[in-house]
Design a protein around this motif. Structure first.
Motif, PDB file in Angstrom:
ATOM      1  N   ASP A  19      35.140 -26.050 -32.739  1.00 23.58           N
ATOM      2  CA  ASP A  19      35.844 -26.189 -33.682  1.00 23.58           C
ATOM      3  C   ASP A  19      34.573 -25.831 -34.555  1.00 23.58           C
ATOM      4  N   GLY A  20      33.050 -26.312 -34.274  1.00 24.98           N
ATOM      5  CA  GLY A  20      32.001 -26.888 -34.522  1.00 24.98           C
ATOM      6  C   GLY A  20      31.225 -27.105 -34.012  1.00 24.98           C
ATOM      7  N   ILE A  21      29.555 -26.504 -34.363  1.00 24.00           N
ATOM      8  CA  ILE A  21      28.249 -26.359 -33.972  1.00 24.00           C
ATOM      9  C   ILE A  21      27.148 -27.521 -34.829  1.00 24.00           C
ATOM     10  N   VAL A  22      26.822 -28.151 -34.189  1.00 27.64           N
ATOM     11  CA  VAL A  22      25.550 -29.122 -34.851  1.00 27.64           C
ATOM     12  C   VAL A  22      24.608 -28.421 -33.625  1.00 27.64           C
ATOM     13  N   LEU A  23      23.978 -28.062 -34.606  1.00 24.27           N
ATOM     14  CA  LEU A  23      22.027 -27.278 -34.043  1.00 24.27           C
ATOM     15  C   LEU A  23      20.835 -27.673 -34.839  1.00 24.27           C
ATOM     16  N   ASN A  24      20.283 -27.698 -33.522  1.00 21.82           N
ATOM     17  CA  ASN A  24      18.737 -28.293 -34.300  1.00 21.82           C
ATOM     18  C   ASN A  24      18.311 -27.073 -33.147  1.00 21.82           C
ATOM     19  N   PRO A  25      17.670 -26.095 -34.029  1.00 26.74           N
ATOM     20  CA  PRO A  25      16.390 -25.132 -33.757  1.00 26.74           C
ATOM     21  C   PRO A  25      15.983 -25.395 -32.974  1.00 26.74           C
ATOM     22  N   GLY A  26      14.901 -26.455 -33.891  1.00 27.61           N
ATOM     23  CA  GLY A  26      13.456 -26.709 -32.819  1.00 27.61           C
ATOM     24  C   GLY A  26      13.243 -27.828 -33.000  1.00 27.61           C
ATOM     25  N   ALA A  27      12.165 -28.283 -31.845  1.00 22.02           N
ATOM     26  CA  ALA A  27      11.907 -29.527 -31.893  1.00 22.02           C
ATOM     27  C   ALA A  27      10.509 -29.691 -31.823  1.00 22.02           C
ATOM     28  N   LEU A  71      29.865 -27.789 -30.640  1.00 21.04           N
ATOM     29  CA  LEU A  71      29.169 -27.859 -29.109  1.00 21.04           C
ATOM     30  C   LEU A  71      27.516 -28.033 -30.090  1.00 21.04           C
ATOM     31  N   VAL A  72      26.696 -28.744 -29.736  1.00 19.86           N
ATOM     32  CA  VAL A  72      25.210 -29.269 -30.128  1.00 19.86           C
ATOM     33  C   VAL A  72      24.454 -28.247 -29.378  1.00 19.86           C
ATOM     34  N   ILE A  73      23.653 -27.644 -29.793  1.00 20.64           N
ATOM     35  CA  ILE A  73      22.552 -26.517 -29.318  1.00 20.64           C
ATOM     36  C   ILE A  73      21.395 -27.361 -29.645  1.00 20.64           C
ATOM     37  N   ASN A  74      21.071 -27.401 -28.776  1.00 14.19           N
ATOM     38  CA  ASN A  74      19.542 -27.508 -29.021  1.00 14.19           C
ATOM     39  C   ASN A  74      18.404 -26.831 -28.636  1.00 14.19           C
ATOM     40  N   GLY A  75      17.037 -26.299 -29.536  1.00 11.85           N
ATOM     41  CA  GLY A  75      16.326 -25.249 -28.963  1.00 11.85           C
ATOM     42  C   GLY A  75      15.002 -26.264 -28.654  1.00 11.85           C
ATOM     43  N   PRO A  76      13.951 -25.327 -28.577  1.00 12.43           N
ATOM     44  CA  PRO A  76      12.895 -25.719 -27.721  1.00 12.43           C
ATOM     45  C   PRO A  76      11.816 -26.799 -27.820  1.00 12.43           C
ATOM     46  N   ASN A  77      11.772 -27.111 -26.461  1.00 12.86           N
ATOM     47  CA  ASN A  77      11.536 -28.282 -26.041  1.00 12.86           C
ATOM     48  C   ASN A  77      11.709 -29.523 -25.997  1.00 12.86           C
ATOM     49  N   MET A  78      12.968 -29.631 -27.062  1.00 18.31           N
ATOM     50  CA  MET A  78      14.102 -31.074 -26.800  1.00 18.31           C
ATOM     51  C   MET A  78      14.096 -31.448 -24.827  1.00 18.31           C
ATOM     52  N   ASN A  79      14.752 -30.599 -24.000  1.00 10.46           N
ATOM     53  CA  ASN A  79      13.953 -30.674 -22.853  1.00 10.46           C
ATOM     54  C   ASN A  79      12.951 -31.851 -22.321  1.00 10.46           C
ATOM     55  N   MET A  80      11.815 -31.672 -23.494  1.00  8.35           N
ATOM     56  CA  MET A  80      10.249 -32.982 -23.186  1.00  8.35           C
ATOM     57  C   MET A  80      10.387 -34.084 -23.765  1.00  8.35           C
ATOM     58  N   LEU A  81      11.762 -34.296 -24.007  1.00  9.22           N
ATOM     59  CA  LEU A  81      12.063 -35.430 -24.775  1.00  9.22           C
ATOM     60  C   LEU A  81      11.892 -37.018 -23.245  1.00  9.22           C
ATOM     61  N   GLY A  82      11.238 -37.886 -23.750  1.00  9.88           N
ATOM     62  CA  GLY A  82      10.934 -38.790 -23.527  1.00  9.88           C
ATOM     63  C   GLY A  82       9.533 -38.426 -22.454  1.00  9.88           C
ATOM     64  N   ILE A  83       9.108 -37.315 -22.112  1.00  8.03           N
ATOM     65  CA  ILE A  83       8.397 -36.272 -21.092  1.00  8.03           C
ATOM     66  C   ILE A  83       6.594 -36.845 -21.681  1.00  8.03           C
ATOM     67  N   ARG A  84       7.247 -35.458 -22.976  1.00 10.11           N
ATOM     68  CA  ARG A  84       5.327 -35.306 -23.489  1.00 10.11           C
ATOM     69  C   ARG A  84       5.427 -36.004 -24.314  1.00 10.11           C
ATOM     70  N   GLN A  85       4.270 -36.463 -24.771  1.00  4.72           N
ATOM     71  CA  GLN A  85       3.761 -37.489 -25.351  1.00  4.72           C
ATOM     72  C   GLN A  85       4.775 -38.522 -25.927  1.00  4.72           C
ATOM     73  N   PRO A  86       5.279 -39.313 -24.845  1.00  2.88           N
ATOM     74  CA  PRO A  86       5.869 -40.590 -25.192  1.00  2.88           C
ATOM     75  C   PRO A  86       5.662 -41.935 -25.977  1.00  2.88           C
ATOM     76  N   GLU A  87       4.248 -41.389 -26.211  1.00  5.97           N
ATOM     77  CA  GLU A  87       3.889 -42.982 -27.202  1.00  5.97           C
ATOM     78  C   GLU A  87       3.788 -42.441 -28.183  1.00  5.97           C
ATOM     79  N   ILE A  88       4.377 -41.025 -28.493  1.00 11.00           N
ATOM     80  CA  ILE A  88       4.505 -40.321 -30.002  1.00 11.00           C
ATOM     81  C   ILE A  88       5.866 -40.594 -30.587  1.00 11.00           C
ATOM     82  N   TYR A  89       6.924 -39.815 -29.331  1.00  7.67           N
ATOM     83  CA  TYR A  89       8.364 -39.693 -29.331  1.00  7.67           C
ATOM     84  C   TYR A  89       8.957 -40.733 -28.960  1.00  7.67           C
ATOM     85  N   GLY A  90       8.672 -41.822 -28.371  1.00  4.75           N
ATOM     86  CA  GLY A  90       9.632 -42.017 -27.737  1.00  4.75           C
ATOM     87  C   GLY A  90      10.136 -41.809 -26.102  1.00  4.75           C
ATOM     88  N   HIS A  91      10.970 -42.763 -25.265  1.00  2.00           N
ATOM     89  CA  HIS A  91      10.706 -42.850 -24.066  1.00  2.00           C
ATOM     90  C   HIS A  91      11.921 -42.625 -23.434  1.00  2.00           C
TER      91      HIS A  91
END
Length: 76
Positions: free
Chosen positions: A68-76, A4-24
């Protein structure tokens, strides 16, 4: 193996929020990349993303016994 891969706040904004900094690349692009690697390794992967910290904790607790395992990115 189930991961299970769990991603926290703002990961849903990848490619949308400041793509010049965070990429497309979008969150869906990231998920596709992880799915490809999981398939190559013979693992099953599922995803959860929330902007609410309590939801992340709830998902971790609900995962007991179903993954069997979790990968956690708690904040972005």
């Amino acid at each position: 193996m189930k991961i299970l891969v769990i991603n926290g706040p703002n990961m849903n904004m990848l490619g949308i929020r400041q793509p010049e900094i965070y990429g497309h690349a979008t969150y869906e692009d990231l998920k596709s990349m992880i799915e490809g690697e999981a398939e190559r390794l013979g693992a099953e992967v599922s995803f959860f993303q929330s902007n609410h910290e309590g939801d992340l904790v709830d998902e971790i607790q609900a995962a007991a016994g179903r993954v069997d395992g979790i990968v956690l990115n708690p904040g972005a």
